[in-house]
Motif scaffolding. Sequence first.
Motif, PDB file in Angstrom:
ATOM      1  N   UNK A  74       0.845  -1.185   0.000  1.00 28.48           N
ATOM      2  CA  UNK A  74       0.000   0.000   0.000  1.00 28.48           C
ATOM      3  C   UNK A  74       0.888   1.245   0.000  1.00 28.48           C
ATOM      4  N   UNK A  75       0.720   2.085  -1.015  1.00 29.14           N
ATOM      5  CA  UNK A  75       1.423   3.359  -1.077  1.00 29.14           C
ATOM      6  C   UNK A  75       0.856   4.270   0.013  1.00 29.14           C
ATOM      7  N   UNK A  76       1.679   4.689   1.002  1.00 31.57           N
ATOM      8  CA  UNK A  76       1.146   5.463   2.137  1.00 31.57           C
ATOM      9  C   UNK A  76       0.706   6.874   1.757  1.00 31.57           C
ATOM     10  N   UNK A  77       1.151   7.391   0.617  1.00 29.48           N
ATOM     11  CA  UNK A  77       0.813   8.750   0.211  1.00 29.48           C
ATOM     12  C   UNK A  77      -0.510   8.782  -0.551  1.00 29.48           C
ATOM     13  N   UNK A  78      -0.616   7.931  -1.575  1.00 31.06           N
ATOM     14  CA  UNK A  78      -1.803   7.950  -2.422  1.00 31.06           C
ATOM     15  C   UNK A  78      -2.810   6.848  -2.078  1.00 31.06           C
ATOM     16  N   UNK A  79      -2.399   5.890  -1.265  1.00 27.52           N
ATOM     17  CA  UNK A  79      -3.312   4.815  -0.887  1.00 27.52           C
ATOM     18  C   UNK A  79      -3.526   3.776  -1.961  1.00 27.52           C
ATOM     19  N   UNK A  80      -2.683   3.802  -3.009  1.00 26.57           N
ATOM     20  CA  UNK A  80      -2.820   2.835  -4.097  1.00 26.57           C
ATOM     21  C   UNK A  80      -2.141   1.515  -3.746  1.00 26.57           C
ATOM     22  N   UNK A  81      -2.642   0.436  -4.330  1.00 27.35           N
ATOM     23  CA  UNK A  81      -1.972  -0.857  -4.205  1.00 27.35           C
ATOM     24  C   UNK A  81      -0.950  -0.971  -5.323  1.00 27.35           C
ATOM     25  N   UNK A  82       0.285  -1.247  -4.940  1.00 22.91           N
ATOM     26  CA  UNK A  82       1.360  -1.415  -5.912  1.00 22.91           C
ATOM     27  C   UNK A  82       1.986  -2.788  -5.721  1.00 22.91           C
ATOM     28  N   UNK A  83       2.827  -3.184  -6.673  1.00 24.28           N
ATOM     29  CA  UNK A  83       3.362  -4.542  -6.683  1.00 24.28           C
ATOM     30  C   UNK A  83       4.869  -4.498  -6.900  1.00 24.28           C
ATOM     31  N   UNK A  84       5.567  -5.456  -6.306  1.00 29.40           N
ATOM     32  CA  UNK A  84       7.020  -5.463  -6.380  1.00 29.40           C
ATOM     33  C   UNK A  84       7.563  -6.876  -6.214  1.00 29.40           C
ATOM     34  N   UNK A 126       8.534   2.650   3.178  1.00 28.73           N
ATOM     35  CA  UNK A 126       7.437   2.774   4.126  1.00 28.73           C
ATOM     36  C   UNK A 126       6.110   2.243   3.628  1.00 28.73           C
ATOM     37  N   UNK A 127       6.111   1.545   2.486  1.00 26.06           N
ATOM     38  CA  UNK A 127       4.881   0.949   1.979  1.00 26.06           C
ATOM     39  C   UNK A 127       4.534  -0.278   2.812  1.00 26.06           C
ATOM     40  N   UNK A 128       3.272  -0.392   3.233  1.00 27.89           N
ATOM     41  CA  UNK A 128       2.853  -1.516   4.067  1.00 27.89           C
ATOM     42  C   UNK A 128       2.633  -2.770   3.217  1.00 27.89           C
ATOM     43  N   UNK A 129       3.163  -3.887   3.687  1.00 28.81           N
ATOM     44  CA  UNK A 129       3.032  -5.166   2.983  1.00 28.81           C
ATOM     45  C   UNK A 129       1.670  -5.781   3.298  1.00 28.81           C
ATOM     46  N   UNK A 130       1.020  -6.339   2.281  1.00 25.16           N
ATOM     47  CA  UNK A 130      -0.311  -6.919   2.457  1.00 25.16           C
ATOM     48  C   UNK A 130      -0.231  -8.416   2.693  1.00 25.16           C
ATOM     49  N   UNK A 131      -1.165  -8.930   3.497  1.00 24.08           N
ATOM     50  CA  UNK A 131      -1.209 -10.361   3.753  1.00 24.08           C
ATOM     51  C   UNK A 131      -2.023 -11.067   2.672  1.00 24.08           C
ATOM     52  N   UNK A 132      -2.282 -12.340   2.880  1.00 22.46           N
ATOM     53  CA  UNK A 132      -2.961 -13.147   1.861  1.00 22.46           C
ATOM     54  C   UNK A 132      -4.412 -12.741   1.653  1.00 22.46           C
TER      55      UNK A 132
END
Length: 419
Positions: free
Chosen positions: A96-106, A124-130
Amino acid sequence: MSLIEGLSGLNAASEQLSVLGKNIANSATVGYKSASVDFTNVLASHLNSANSGMSTQTGGGVLASNVTQSFTQGPITTNTTPLNAAISGQGMFALIDPVFGNTVYTRNGQFTENSTGYLVNGSGYKVLDSSGTAILLPVSPDDTSPTSTQTYQIDTVAFTSSLSPYGTVTFGGLTYTNTDGSTLTAEEVAAIFTGLYAGDTPTTIAARSASDVADGGTANPALTSGIFAGVLGDFDTTTGTVPDTYLGMQLSAATQANAANAAIAVTYTGYGAQPTITVSASGFLTGSDPIVETTTAGTDTGYLNSMSIDEEGNIIGSYSDGSTATLAQIGIAMIPSNTGLKQVGNDTWMETDKSGVPVIAAANTLGRGTIVGSALEDSNVNQTTDMVALLAAQQAYQASAQVVKIENQIYQTLIGMNG
């Protein structure tokens, strides 16, 4: 038209040099995916053949039509950082991009725990669970095991024989010598020690024994013989006071024995496993010693010592009491078309209409790869190949520059002739 074609060659070669330079610059960037340039020719005009009636197409130059990234697997290198993770196989980490709130992938799994407990990447992007939720981990000092409980160790001491006159029993740090002149049954020996309370003195013991007799009970044999004839260990010989802490336990009513079984139940005050109490004796009529049996070892609250990640993406906490617990599960997003993703910087991509909608789930499911803990995926750049391509692009740029230079000279000559 050659001048335009030469300029298109310069632009195309410049684009290729830029892409190759970016590849080489990011050859050590974790999770980086190399890119290449697609070229296409541009048709400028048609020439009619008078003899055949067929038209002939002439080139109008070259165009860098697209930059394509290669999502092939990069080498995986292990390290000692417990929350680093690499994907072996298909899929990408979702953040999760903390600035824009978008979901991004890496594919860059350089994860750490921030001060509020969230699992984040270096930006600082939060990692998402399953399930697509930001992963929140335990934070000290409240990082206790969810499965551990605090219980006291309980030892059982069973006396199996009568004690002859002048026989002795050492129970932990206190020794009793039978100077009563008569044989004591096993039940009476057990009662000697179970009648004690923390802080007892000969006076309080005698008063309680007298009260027990008045209520129809039996006097404590230790008292009828003038309390303990010999005292060892923690017993204060100056004050004659039973210590507050004795054998790691509080001597209280809760430790009273079941006299019918000639056994003493010792409950410790310290949580967790304790050393088993020491009991020895001499003068038993059968010559046998008491039986000491630990019936409950006791447990203590477990505090988080370390974390690790397994191949399913589970973050496993290991605790000081030996227990483990699954704290979270890192998700993997499957992208219908990786090449349709839009690169947005910070080693991340976003979905587009061309990529399709990513679906986040657990690792090793429905074609998703497995996760390697304490590891990172290196860049998939092939430096040798890109260096060779860089030389070719440089030559193409120089050749196109020569075309422009010569065409300029030709135009200058034509202008001079008109003058």
